[in-house]
Every structure is written in C-alpha cells, then in structure tokens.
Design a protein around this motif. Structure first.
Motif, PDB file in Angstrom:
ATOM      1  N   GLY A  55      53.509  49.286  99.536  1.00  0.00           N
ATOM      2  CA  GLY A  55      54.523  48.247  99.345  1.00  0.00           C
ATOM      3  C   GLY A  55      55.142  47.804 100.653  1.00  0.00           C
ATOM      4  O   GLY A  55      55.781  48.600 101.348  1.00  0.00           O
ATOM      5  N   HIS A  56      54.931  46.537 101.009  1.00  0.00           N
ATOM      6  CA  HIS A  56      55.542  46.017 102.248  1.00  0.00           C
ATOM      7  C   HIS A  56      56.339  44.739 101.976  1.00  0.00           C
ATOM      8  O   HIS A  56      56.789  44.092 102.895  1.00  0.00           O
ATOM      9  CB  HIS A  56      54.459  45.753 103.304  1.00  0.00           C
ATOM     10  N   GLU A  57      56.474  44.373 100.682  1.00  0.00           N
ATOM     11  CA  GLU A  57      57.294  43.205 100.334  1.00  0.00           C
ATOM     12  C   GLU A  57      58.403  43.744  99.446  1.00  0.00           C
ATOM     13  O   GLU A  57      58.165  44.036  98.276  1.00  0.00           O
ATOM     14  CB  GLU A  57      56.441  42.183  99.555  1.00  0.00           C
ATOM     15  N   PHE A  58      59.618  43.928 100.008  1.00  0.00           N
ATOM     16  CA  PHE A  58      60.669  44.482  99.147  1.00  0.00           C
ATOM     17  C   PHE A  58      62.070  44.039  99.538  1.00  0.00           C
ATOM     18  O   PHE A  58      62.350  43.685 100.668  1.00  0.00           O
ATOM     19  CB  PHE A  58      60.564  46.006  99.021  1.00  0.00           C
TER      20      PHE A  58
ATOM     21  N   ILE B  50      60.156  36.590 100.661  1.00  0.00           N
ATOM     22  CA  ILE B  50      60.240  36.145 102.056  1.00  0.00           C
ATOM     23  C   ILE B  50      59.017  36.602 102.853  1.00  0.00           C
ATOM     24  O   ILE B  50      58.434  35.817 103.600  1.00  0.00           O
ATOM     25  CB  ILE B  50      61.557  36.631 102.706  1.00  0.00           C
ATOM     26  N   GLU B  51      58.613  37.861 102.667  1.00  0.00           N
ATOM     27  CA  GLU B  51      57.497  38.358 103.495  1.00  0.00           C
ATOM     28  C   GLU B  51      56.253  37.505 103.345  1.00  0.00           C
ATOM     29  O   GLU B  51      55.669  37.069 104.361  1.00  0.00           O
ATOM     30  CB  GLU B  51      57.232  39.842 103.202  1.00  0.00           C
ATOM     31  N   PRO B  52      55.763  37.202 102.118  1.00  0.00           N
ATOM     32  CA  PRO B  52      54.570  36.339 102.057  1.00  0.00           C
ATOM     33  C   PRO B  52      54.772  34.967 102.718  1.00  0.00           C
ATOM     34  O   PRO B  52      53.838  34.421 103.304  1.00  0.00           O
ATOM     35  CB  PRO B  52      54.277  36.207 100.561  1.00  0.00           C
TER      36      PRO B  52
ATOM     37  N   ILE C  95      53.621  42.776  94.806  1.00  0.00           N
ATOM     38  CA  ILE C  95      52.288  43.352  94.997  1.00  0.00           C
ATOM     39  C   ILE C  95      51.443  42.357  95.784  1.00  0.00           C
ATOM     40  O   ILE C  95      51.404  41.173  95.470  1.00  0.00           O
ATOM     41  CB  ILE C  95      51.621  43.675  93.648  1.00  0.00           C
ATOM     42  N   CYS C  96      50.774  42.875  96.809  1.00  0.00           N
ATOM     43  CA  CYS C  96      49.974  42.043  97.701  1.00  0.00           C
ATOM     44  C   CYS C  96      48.555  42.600  97.709  1.00  0.00           C
ATOM     45  O   CYS C  96      48.343  43.772  97.368  1.00  0.00           O
ATOM     46  CB  CYS C  96      50.597  42.124  99.090  1.00  0.00           C
ATOM     47  N   GLY C  97      47.608  41.771  98.113  1.00  0.00           N
ATOM     48  CA  GLY C  97      46.214  42.214  98.206  1.00  0.00           C
ATOM     49  C   GLY C  97      46.077  43.512  98.985  1.00  0.00           C
ATOM     50  O   GLY C  97      45.302  44.395  98.615  1.00  0.00           O
TER      51      GLY C  97
HETATM   52 MN    MN Z   1      51.974  40.821 101.716  1.00  0.00          MN
END
Ligand code: MN
Ligand code: NAI
Ligand code: ZN
Length: 338
Positions: free
Chosen positions: A58-61, A143-145, A36-38
C-alpha cells in the motif's frame, strides 16, 4: 492493530501487530482510506523485483496523524494527511537536482518499507501532506495516482497547441487525461485502448476522441483522420508501443514512457532523429503532492470519476482479485479502515 501483510508471493494475511511508535522526525497516521494499485498486486503475485517480503503493501493512503515523534510539532496531531510514498536522502545527485523520485537510496513505502494497508503507519513527517478541509477524504486518497500524471506532465510541458495521444485507459492513462484537459487545456486528447468500457471512462475523464485498437492499425486510423500527435504518453507500457509511438508522432513531438518491462524494444536512430523527437521517461513523483493538492483546490481534476469500488480492509483479497480480474468495470478500488 491489524496490518495487511504479504508474507511471500501469493500469501497475504491480515496480521495482528503492535501499534508502531513514531521515531524521530516521524508521524503516526491512523489510516482511513487506501487505494489499490497495480504495483500492490504485482508485489502480492511476486512480480515486483524490488519487493522484499514480508511486506505491508500500500502506497496510496490517507488518514489522521495521531502521534508524533521527537522533533515534530505536536500541533500536527489531528491533521488530515495524504502520504507521499517516496522517501529520498536529500543529498545525492538526483536529489540535488530536484529528482528525489530517483534518489540513489530511494525507499518507497509499501515496496521497500512497510506501507499503508494497515490501521496505523509511521512515516517521515515531511511525507505527510496536510489536506485542506475543502478536499474530501476520497479525493485525498487519490492524490498519489494524480502525482504520477503531475510528474509526467512536468516533463512534457503540454500547451494549448498540443494534440495528445495516450496509450492505455487504466488509472494511469485516466489521471493523465484529466491533467492534460483540466490543467493544461490541450487542444485534443485521444485515448487508445482495447477495452470499450475503459475507453468510455476516458471520455468521462475528458478525452475528446477514443480509439479501440483491438482490430485496426492505429497508424492507418490516424492517417485517415489526419491526426499527428505532438505529445504521446505510453500508459499501457507494452514494449511494442514505443516503436509505434515514434512512427505516429508528429515531427518535433514529445513521447513519454512509464513502463518497466525488461524486454527489448527495437527502435532506430533514424526514426527518432529524422523528426527530432524528444523521448522522456517518468517514475513515481518528484515532490508533486503540493501540485496535485492545488489542482484539487482549484477543481481542475475530479478523482471521483476514477473510483469504482470500495471494500472494507477485511475483504482485501476480494478487493485485489476484483481489481485484477474485472478490468472492464474496475478502475480505482479503495480499502476503508476503521
Ligand atoms: Mn499507485
Ligand atoms: P492498467 O493495466 O490498469 O492499464 C493499462 C491499459 O492499457 C489497459 O486498459 C489495457 O487494456 C491497455 N493496453 C494494453 N496494451 C495496449 C495496447 N497495445 N494498446 C492500447 N492499449 C493497451 O495499468 P495502470 O495502473 O493504468 O498503469 C499503466 C502502466 O503504467 C503499467 O504498466 C504500470 O506498471 C505503469 N506505471 C508506471 C508508473 C511510473 O511512475 N512510471 C506508475 C504507475 C504505473
Ligand atoms: Zn538522494
């Protein structure tokens, strides 16, 4: 399959949907973990001007490829993959100069197109990066963050002579701390925030010094300590920060902003030019997944230090509310899918 859908601002449901078929050039990912991201919270609350509803956020998976479309090697089925949410055209000006993150027809999974908070997601094959066995599932979903920090540091080109100051000890500040210390070995990293618990996390991630600026003047404090930052990252993103960063920066320093506020922030030419400052901005990531996968293989960063909570996806509302309300205890919240 079940998908987490924001129907419209403040209306989130878990919806039964058809399992999607991968189109030509796509793979289908059976999602295992998502972060979960801002920006997920911003889309949920209606604060993201780019979002279209209804949307699977959701973009971090991270997950496992369980089917492939036409033109994709069938041998990819079974691969563990992390998904780069940035989809670009490949031929516009920014794409042609290696900046697909600001492609003229940019599509971001979970924002402009359905994302990863779902039991299955279809994504372009080239966006699904193979994760080596030595990298754990939980590191892979982080990885994404860390690609944000990879993008930031690609602009700043930190060296061992730099004294870096980071505003904000949220997930973005902390990934930057780890990159600056673990990858670039900069001389000193100072983190500034208003929440002691978060500053403590910054120390755990490698900060050499932390400053709580709730009730002191950061400029006075740095003067007292004779510190002149040569690299400044604004990962707090209040519009007032840029002017202060320009004031506290060493001559010849580099400053990088990451914020999206549309509020004006008054700055003068003189304050920038007299010190010949360089001011950069950074958005998303420009093909930085392989970079961060290498950082993980070499153990230069440790994503575990950022993970504070895990929830089953069924409890997504509780997970997002915890993330929004509990800034002291919360950093990265993961959703698990089965
Ligand atoms: Mn993010
Ligand atoms: P966050 O909200 O968890 O962290 C921000 C931190 O800054 C908080 O701990 C807060 O206490 C602190 N803070 C706020 N005002 C401050 C001030 N004046 N001085 C010192 N500390 C202050 O957010 P997160 O997830 O770490 O993201 C940070 C920012 O980066 C957000 O504004 C987000 O929109 C932006 N962002 C930009 C990206 C990009 O690619 N450009 C990607 C991801 C996030
Ligand atoms: Zn493009």
């Amino acid at each position: 399959m079940k998908s987490i859908v924001v129907k419209q601002p403040n209306d989130l449901i878990i919806e039964e949907r058809e399992v999607p078929q991968p189109a030509k050039g796509e793979v289908r990912v059976k999602v295992k973990l998502a972060g979960i991201c801002g920006s997920d919270s911003h889309i949920y609350r209606g604060h993201n001007p780019f979002a279209k509803y209804p949307r699977v956020i959701g973009h971090e998976f991270f997950g496992i490829i369980d089917d492939v479309g036409e033109n994709v090697d069938i041998a990819r089925i079974g691969e563990r993959v992390s998904v780069d949410p940035v989809i670009s055209c490949g031929h516009c000006y920014p794409c042609s100069v290696g900046r697909p993150n600001v492609c003229e027809s940019l599509t971001v999974l979970g924002v402009h197109r359905d994302g990863g908070f779902s039991q299955y997601a279809v994504v372009p094959s080239q966006n699904a990066y193979t994760i080596p066995d030595e990298i754990s599932d939980e590191s892979a979903v982080m990885i994404e963050p860390f690609t944000i920090a990879a993008n930031v540091t690609a602009h700043l080109k930190p060296t061992e002579n730099d004294v870096a100051l980071i505003y904000g000890a949220g997930p973005m500040g902390l990934t930057s701390v780890q990159a600056l210390k673990g990858v670039y070995n900069v001389k000193e990293v100072i983190v500034v925030d208003r929440i002691d618990e978060r500053l403590n996390m910054a120390k755990i991630s490698g900060a050499d010094r932390v400053i709580n600026n709730t009730s002191l003047s950061l400029k006075d404090e740095l003067d007292r300590l004779s510190i002149k930052p040569t690299v400044i990252i604004d990962a707090a993103c209040h519009p007032s920060i840029l002017q202060e960063a320009i004031t506290i920066a060493s001559p010849a320093a580099r400053i990088l902003i990451m914020g999206f506020s549309s509020e004006a922030c008054p700055i003068t030419q003189q304050s920038i030019t007299s010190k010949e400052l360089s001011i950069f901005s950074s958005r998303l990531n420009a093909k930085k997944f392989p970079v961060v996968i290498d950082w993980l293989k070499e153990k230069l960063i440790d994503p575990q230090k950022l993970i504070t909570h895990r929830f089953d996806y069924i409890k997504v509302i509780q997970a997002i509310e915890t993330f929004e309300k509990d800034q002291k205890q919360c950093c990265k919240v993961l959703l698990t899918f089965s």
